[in-house]
Scaffold this motif. Structure first.
Motif, mmCIF file in Angstrom:
data_model
loop_
_atom_site.group_PDB
_atom_site.id
_atom_site.type_symbol
_atom_site.label_atom_id
_atom_site.label_comp_id
_atom_site.label_asym_id
_atom_site.label_seq_id
_atom_site.Cartn_x
_atom_site.Cartn_y
_atom_site.Cartn_z
ATOM 1 N N ASP A 1 71.495 -6.929 19.433
ATOM 2 C CA ASP A 1 71.005 -8.177 18.843
ATOM 3 C C ASP A 1 69.810 -8.649 19.659
ATOM 4 O OD1 ASP A 1 70.826 -10.403 17.200
ATOM 5 O OD2 ASP A 1 73.002 -10.706 17.188
ATOM 6 N N ARG A 2 69.118 -9.664 19.133
ATOM 7 C CA ARG A 2 67.939 -10.186 19.819
ATOM 8 C C ARG A 2 68.338 -10.919 21.097
ATOM 9 N NH1 ARG A 2 66.852 -10.607 14.357
ATOM 10 N NH2 ARG A 2 64.881 -9.659 13.704
ATOM 11 N N PRO A 3 67.491 -10.871 22.116
ATOM 12 C CA PRO A 3 67.829 -11.529 23.386
ATOM 13 C C PRO A 3 67.723 -13.046 23.297
ATOM 14 C CG PRO A 3 65.629 -10.577 23.513
ATOM 15 C CD PRO A 3 66.208 -10.132 22.201
ATOM 16 N N GLY B 1 64.327 -15.327 23.698
ATOM 17 C CA GLY B 1 63.194 -14.651 23.091
ATOM 18 C C GLY B 1 62.749 -13.433 23.866
ATOM 19 N N GLY B 2 61.730 -12.800 23.364
ATOM 20 C CA GLY B 2 61.206 -11.603 24.008
ATOM 21 C C GLY B 2 61.355 -10.387 23.121
ATOM 22 N N PRO B 3 60.714 -9.287 23.504
ATOM 23 C CA PRO B 3 60.734 -8.087 22.678
ATOM 24 C C PRO B 3 62.040 -7.319 22.804
ATOM 25 C CG PRO B 3 59.557 -7.653 24.701
ATOM 26 C CD PRO B 3 59.909 -9.116 24.724
ATOM 27 N N GLY B 4 62.268 -6.458 21.827
ATOM 28 C CA GLY B 4 63.379 -5.523 21.932
ATOM 29 C C GLY B 4 64.721 -6.102 21.551
ATOM 30 N N MET B 5 65.710 -5.238 21.626
ATOM 31 C CA MET B 5 67.079 -5.583 21.291
ATOM 32 C C MET B 5 67.969 -5.302 22.494
ATOM 33 S SD MET B 5 66.658 -6.539 18.146
ATOM 34 C CE MET B 5 68.266 -6.534 17.351
ATOM 35 N N VAL B 6 69.031 -6.096 22.625
ATOM 36 C CA VAL B 6 69.953 -5.977 23.755
ATOM 37 C C VAL B 6 71.308 -5.502 23.240
ATOM 38 C CG1 VAL B 6 71.149 -7.244 25.585
ATOM 39 C CG2 VAL B 6 68.764 -7.791 25.029
ATOM 40 N N GLU C 1 66.377 -2.428 24.841
ATOM 41 C CA GLU C 1 65.818 -3.231 25.930
ATOM 42 C C GLU C 1 66.753 -3.318 27.129
ATOM 43 O OE1 GLU C 1 62.697 -5.285 27.655
ATOM 44 O OE2 GLU C 1 62.765 -4.235 25.731
ATOM 45 N N GLY C 2 68.033 -3.095 26.900
ATOM 46 C CA GLY C 2 68.982 -3.158 27.998
ATOM 47 C C GLY C 2 70.367 -3.527 27.515
ATOM 48 N N ILE C 3 71.251 -3.793 28.474
ATOM 49 C CA ILE C 3 72.651 -4.101 28.207
ATOM 50 C C ILE C 3 72.914 -5.559 28.555
ATOM 51 C CG2 ILE C 3 75.026 -3.567 28.929
ATOM 52 C CD1 ILE C 3 74.049 -0.735 29.569
#
Length: 245
Positions: A51-53, A56-61, A115-117
């Motif tokens: 899902d989105r962080p 805000g910010g790019p990528g998905m977490v 983007e990460g965990i």
């Protein structure tokens, strides 16, 4: 030994585990590989794992729920695992770590993506974070395979010759391995060092020890022996990797 790998792409991992030393180790019953797709533990009908962080910010977490439930399910069936998170925050993977991990009965490796965990995955379990170095990858699958192979080849009975592991680079005092030669004696003007043809075993051992130390010193002087701090796993501009869920 049981090695569980949690990944969104277990089908990319399995073929490598079936080859060569790793495949033979599993066939002999020396190691069992358990590949877990934590998408299977997503509860919504779309099997959404990211899902989105917040903020805000790019990528998905990657969401915490599927990962928590996957780990809890595995441990409820097989017992507690020593847990390894492939992460840019981790200690750089070394031979001594492989030797340490090889003494365990159960290892679990978690491969990140996007983007990460979610940080609560780190908070919820006792992790040892491991990195291969300072470079960017799209996921933790390749680092996980590197760790798995380094560990499994140290499990007693896996290698045909147990001395092979003892003589590997970094297995002795952190030294690189010495140069190796085989037939022919002369290849395009490049000759095998005479000492290796001498039949003098003491001289051969001394030459190999000296060469190992020389190569290690050269590597250290070049600055390539230093430790990095992270193989980053995050999204890229590849449309396949940017998709949600």
């Amino acid at each position: 030994m049981i090695i569980a790998v949690l990944s969104l792409f277990p089908e990319a991992i399995r073929p490598y585990l079936e080859q060569s030393i790793l495949g033979q180790a599993e066939k002999k019953g020396l190691v069992r590989f358990l590949l877990v797709n934590f998408r299977d533990y997503a509860r919504d009908r779309h099997k959404k794992v990211d899902d989105r962080p917040f903020g805000g910010g790019p990528g998905m977490v990657l969401k915490p729920e599927p990962i928590f439930e996957a780990i809890e399910d595995v441990e409820s069936q097989l017992g507690s695992f020593r847990k390894i998170l492939l992460s840019p925050r981790g200690r750089v993977f070394r031979q001594a770590m492989a030797e340490d991990f090889a003494r365990e009965e159960r290892l679990l490796l978690l491969c990140g993506r996007y983007e990460g965990i979610d940080e609560r995955v780190r908070m919820g379990f006792d992790w040892e974070e491991v990195s291969l170095g300072d470079f960017v990858l799209s996921g933790g699958e390749i680092p996980a395979l590197a760790v798995v192979e380094a560990v499994v080849r140290l499990v007693p009975g896996v290698l045909g010759n147990e001395d092979s592991a003892k003589e590997d680079s970094f297995a002795r005092e952190g030294l690189l391995d010495c140069p190796h030669y085989t037939r022919p004696k002369n290849f395009r003007g490049m000759e095998v060092p005479p000492v290796l043809l001498s039949g003098d075993h003491a001289a051969v051992r001394a030459w190999r020890e000296g060469e190992a130390r020389r190569l290690t010193r050269e590597r250290e002087r070049s600055g390539e022996g230093g430790a990095g701090h992270g193989n980053v796993t995050k999204e890229t501009n590849n449309p396949e990797e940017r998709r949600e869920g």
